[in-house]
Design a protein around this motif. Sequence first.
Motif, PDB file in Angstrom:
ATOM      1  N   VAL A 256      45.620  47.630  44.596  1.00 59.73           N
ATOM      2  CA  VAL A 256      46.201  46.591  43.753  1.00 59.73           C
ATOM      3  C   VAL A 256      45.412  46.572  42.448  1.00 59.73           C
ATOM      4  CG1 VAL A 256      46.598  44.101  43.544  1.00 59.73           C
ATOM      5  CG2 VAL A 256      46.945  45.240  45.753  1.00 59.73           C
ATOM      6  N   ALA A 257      46.126  46.480  41.337  1.00 59.79           N
ATOM      7  CA  ALA A 257      45.463  46.408  40.031  1.00 59.79           C
ATOM      8  C   ALA A 257      44.516  45.207  40.027  1.00 59.79           C
ATOM      9  CB  ALA A 257      46.490  46.284  38.914  1.00 59.79           C
ATOM     10  N   PRO A 258      43.292  45.379  39.527  1.00 63.57           N
ATOM     11  CA  PRO A 258      42.301  44.294  39.585  1.00 63.57           C
ATOM     12  C   PRO A 258      42.794  42.945  39.061  1.00 63.57           C
ATOM     13  CG  PRO A 258      41.225  46.311  38.954  1.00 63.57           C
ATOM     14  CD  PRO A 258      42.710  46.608  38.980  1.00 63.57           C
ATOM     15  N   GLU A 259      43.625  42.938  38.029  1.00 62.66           N
ATOM     16  CA  GLU A 259      44.097  41.655  37.503  1.00 62.66           C
ATOM     17  C   GLU A 259      45.003  40.921  38.488  1.00 62.66           C
ATOM     18  OE1 GLU A 259      46.742  44.832  35.465  1.00 62.66           O
ATOM     19  OE2 GLU A 259      44.643  44.639  36.033  1.00 62.66           O
ATOM     20  N   TRP A 260      45.499  41.614  39.518  1.00 61.46           N
ATOM     21  CA  TRP A 260      46.347  40.996  40.529  1.00 61.46           C
ATOM     22  C   TRP A 260      45.588  40.676  41.803  1.00 61.46           C
ATOM     23  CZ3 TRP A 260      50.910  39.074  39.336  1.00 61.46           C
ATOM     24  CH2 TRP A 260      51.592  39.585  38.237  1.00 61.46           C
ATOM     25  N   LEU A 261      44.297  40.952  41.856  1.00 67.95           N
ATOM     26  CA  LEU A 261      43.525  40.714  43.077  1.00 67.95           C
ATOM     27  C   LEU A 261      43.054  39.269  43.227  1.00 67.95           C
ATOM     28  CD1 LEU A 261      41.482  44.017  43.311  1.00 67.95           C
ATOM     29  CD2 LEU A 261      43.217  43.193  44.906  1.00 67.95           C
ATOM     30  N   ALA A 262      43.108  38.510  42.196  1.00 72.35           N
ATOM     31  CA  ALA A 262      42.627  37.124  42.266  1.00 72.35           C
ATOM     32  C   ALA A 262      43.803  36.151  42.190  1.00 72.35           C
ATOM     33  CB  ALA A 262      41.659  36.855  41.114  1.00 72.35           C
TER      34      ALA A 262
END
Length: 185
Positions: A104-110
């Motif tokens: 998952v793209a890091p900006e979508w992990l949070a």
Amino acid sequence: MAEVSSPAGEATAVWRWEVSRDPDEVHALLCACDAHQAAASGTSAPRRRPETTERRVRSGAVHLLRHGSRPAGMFTLSADASFTVAEAGFPHADRPLYLSRLSVAPEWLAGGSLVGLRCVRRALAVAAESGADALRSEVNPDLADTCALLHTLGFAQFGPTLSDEHGRRRAYLHRGLTPAAGGAD
């Protein structure tokens, strides 16, 4: 399917699945997710080979979820395991498929993003539609959120948790399938 906004602040953007044709884009997403997960879990990121990514993309095994024009998540689905199956202790399956490189793209992990959930649900659906009777995966048990997601979606660990010579841990997960099981993305 549309969503109101993204972490990058994009206005309404469309979500869509595709079979990736761009190994560079896939490899960048994979490595960015690995680096983010390693930093968050205090573990080392796996070494990823661009040649392997290119081979998997060429074979049509890499499924990519886009939000607008940007990659948001991906997974690889293959009939060939990237690990030694005998070591896993899986139950019998006539036609298992193997889920790997879930990213998952890091900006979508949070922030409660559902990108990882959508990726696994899509993998289950594609596997079932292809006639697979099981979906299996090797995971790093130190990635607690990933393991929790997989367990919530019916995956169970088989065999012991193992460690390699560098101290990286791995566990093997299995989920039985029935044709057309797995749900929508």
